[in-house]
Design a protein around this motif. Structure first.
Motif, PDB file in Angstrom:
ATOM      1  N   UNK A   1      45.341 -21.005 -45.419  1.00 48.88           N
ATOM      2  CA  UNK A   1      46.692 -21.557 -45.417  1.00 48.88           C
ATOM      3  C   UNK A   1      47.168 -22.002 -46.790  1.00 48.88           C
ATOM      4  N   UNK A   2      46.301 -21.916 -47.804  1.00 51.44           N
ATOM      5  CA  UNK A   2      46.728 -22.253 -49.147  1.00 51.44           C
ATOM      6  C   UNK A   2      45.973 -23.417 -49.743  1.00 51.44           C
ATOM      7  N   UNK A   3      46.320 -23.726 -50.986  1.00 50.70           N
ATOM      8  CA  UNK A   3      45.715 -24.828 -51.725  1.00 50.70           C
ATOM      9  C   UNK A   3      46.823 -25.679 -52.330  1.00 50.70           C
ATOM     10  N   UNK A   4      46.558 -26.977 -52.451  1.00 53.08           N
ATOM     11  CA  UNK A   4      47.561 -27.890 -53.001  1.00 53.08           C
ATOM     12  C   UNK A   4      46.871 -29.149 -53.515  1.00 53.08           C
ATOM     13  N   UNK A   5      47.561 -29.851 -54.404  1.00 54.70           N
ATOM     14  CA  UNK A   5      47.111 -31.166 -54.859  1.00 54.70           C
ATOM     15  C   UNK A   5      47.959 -32.221 -54.172  1.00 54.70           C
ATOM     16  N   UNK A   6      47.324 -33.129 -53.430  1.00 57.42           N
ATOM     17  CA  UNK A   6      48.081 -34.129 -52.677  1.00 57.42           C
ATOM     18  C   UNK A   6      48.533 -35.268 -53.601  1.00 57.42           C
ATOM     19  N   UNK A   7      49.366 -36.212 -53.111  1.00 55.39           N
ATOM     20  CA  UNK A   7      49.881 -37.290 -53.971  1.00 55.39           C
ATOM     21  C   UNK A   7      48.805 -38.196 -54.551  1.00 55.39           C
TER      22      UNK A   7
ATOM     23  N   UNK B   1      35.325 -20.210 -23.231  1.00 56.33           N
ATOM     24  CA  UNK B   1      35.927 -21.349 -23.906  1.00 56.33           C
ATOM     25  C   UNK B   1      36.579 -20.861 -25.191  1.00 56.33           C
ATOM     26  N   UNK B   2      37.815 -21.265 -25.409  1.00 59.30           N
ATOM     27  CA  UNK B   2      38.514 -20.941 -26.648  1.00 59.30           C
ATOM     28  C   UNK B   2      38.315 -22.082 -27.648  1.00 59.30           C
ATOM     29  N   UNK B   3      37.939 -21.736 -28.854  1.00 62.52           N
ATOM     30  CA  UNK B   3      37.747 -22.720 -29.915  1.00 62.52           C
ATOM     31  C   UNK B   3      38.862 -22.582 -30.938  1.00 62.52           C
ATOM     32  N   UNK B   4      39.329 -23.713 -31.458  1.00 59.02           N
ATOM     33  CA  UNK B   4      40.349 -23.669 -32.501  1.00 59.02           C
ATOM     34  C   UNK B   4      40.036 -24.682 -33.583  1.00 59.02           C
ATOM     35  N   UNK B   5      40.330 -24.299 -34.797  1.00 66.07           N
ATOM     36  CA  UNK B   5      40.002 -25.111 -35.965  1.00 66.07           C
ATOM     37  C   UNK B   5      41.209 -25.189 -36.895  1.00 66.07           C
ATOM     38  N   UNK B   6      41.579 -26.396 -37.274  1.00 67.13           N
ATOM     39  CA  UNK B   6      42.541 -26.629 -38.341  1.00 67.13           C
ATOM     40  C   UNK B   6      41.804 -27.456 -39.385  1.00 67.13           C
ATOM     41  N   UNK B   7      41.477 -26.830 -40.491  1.00 63.08           N
ATOM     42  CA  UNK B   7      40.565 -27.445 -41.456  1.00 63.08           C
ATOM     43  C   UNK B   7      41.291 -27.772 -42.757  1.00 63.08           C
ATOM     44  N   UNK B   8      41.146 -29.014 -43.170  1.00 59.13           N
ATOM     45  CA  UNK B   8      41.583 -29.450 -44.493  1.00 59.13           C
ATOM     46  C   UNK B   8      40.360 -29.970 -45.225  1.00 59.13           C
ATOM     47  N   UNK B   9      40.133 -29.458 -46.423  1.00 59.71           N
ATOM     48  CA  UNK B   9      38.947 -29.848 -47.192  1.00 59.71           C
ATOM     49  C   UNK B   9      39.344 -30.251 -48.595  1.00 59.71           C
ATOM     50  N   UNK B  10      38.628 -31.241 -49.130  1.00 62.58           N
ATOM     51  CA  UNK B  10      38.925 -31.802 -50.448  1.00 62.58           C
ATOM     52  C   UNK B  10      37.856 -31.364 -51.429  1.00 62.58           C
ATOM     53  N   UNK B  11      38.290 -30.921 -52.582  1.00 60.35           N
ATOM     54  CA  UNK B  11      37.346 -30.476 -53.606  1.00 60.35           C
ATOM     55  C   UNK B  11      36.578 -31.667 -54.177  1.00 60.35           C
ATOM     56  N   UNK B  12      35.267 -31.487 -54.297  1.00 58.60           N
ATOM     57  CA  UNK B  12      34.443 -32.541 -54.860  1.00 58.60           C
ATOM     58  C   UNK B  12      34.699 -32.672 -56.358  1.00 58.60           C
ATOM     59  N   UNK B  13      34.587 -33.892 -56.858  1.00 65.01           N
ATOM     60  CA  UNK B  13      34.798 -34.136 -58.285  1.00 65.01           C
ATOM     61  C   UNK B  13      33.718 -33.451 -59.111  1.00 65.01           C
TER      62      UNK B  13
END
Length: 201
Positions: free
Chosen positions: A145-151, A189-201
């Motif tokens: 879904x893309x990459x972004x820098x949050x506030x 069973x249907x599985x669904x994933x919405x994943x948001x991950x943060x890059x480690x420093x």
């Protein structure tokens, strides 16, 4: 290409899929953000309706290799006692010896064994899913879904994924027959994933 795209039988000789330019820029190590991630499931109930649920307590990591997605990996550890279907009695039944036996098997795990780029923003990962002490392969189709820098300065990536399993393959066999035919809980069973991950420093 849609998220449910499937390979043709001749893919073994096909050229490697083109890597998304966006993904190529996000190589690194990430931690899954539970506050903005959903690990959910859908089961058919009484043959006529769907029951949706999710897990509220889990941790996970991603290693993304943008130049060679096949080298990417993922791990997820889920606390089974955190299951939530919106009904306390049903949740208690799912935690019991009829289903997940959470006292004996407190954690569900997933470890990737293979990752593939399908073209565009579509990817597929295969890994070992362990439930009730039984380990079986699971394949998940993912859309980047893309990459972004949050506030707050966090570098984030997002993926949406879907898969289907037969719960009986992991020893989840409890059921009840209906007078009108069929069973109370679907095997599929249907599985669904919405994943948001943060890059480690």
């Amino acid at each position: 290409m849609g998220i449910f795209s499937r390979k043709n039988d001749d893919t073994a000789t096909a050229a490697p899929a083109e890597v998304s330019p966006d993904l190529a820029a996000v190589t690194g190590e990430y931690e899954i953000d539970p506050a903005h991630t959903t690990i959910g499931f859908v089961a058919r109930h009484a043959m006529v309706t769907n029951v949706k649920g999710s897990f509220q307590d889990f941790t996970g990591t991603l290693h993304l290799d943008g130049t060679d997605p096949s080298r990417s990996t993922a791990t997820i550890d889920v606390v089974m006692d955190s299951i939530d279907t919106g009904n306390a009695d049903r949740d208690g039944h799912l935690k019991s010896s009829d289903f997940f036996k959470t006292d004996e098997f407190p954690t569900m795990t997933f470890r990737t064994t293979k990752a593939e780029a399908l073209g565009g923003d579509d990817y597929r990962i295969t890994g070992d899913l362990t439930v009730l002490g039984t380990t079986k392969p699971l394949t998940i189709d993912l859309e980047f879904n893309g990459a972004a820098t949050d506030p707050f300065g966090n570098q984030r990536v997002g993926f949406e994924g879907k898969a289907e399993i037969l719960r009986s393959e992991w020893g989840l066999t409890w059921n009840a027959a209906l007078e009108t035919g069929g069973v109370l809980v679907s095997d599929k069973i249907k599985l669904n994933f919405d994943i948001s991950a943060i890059r480690k420093a």
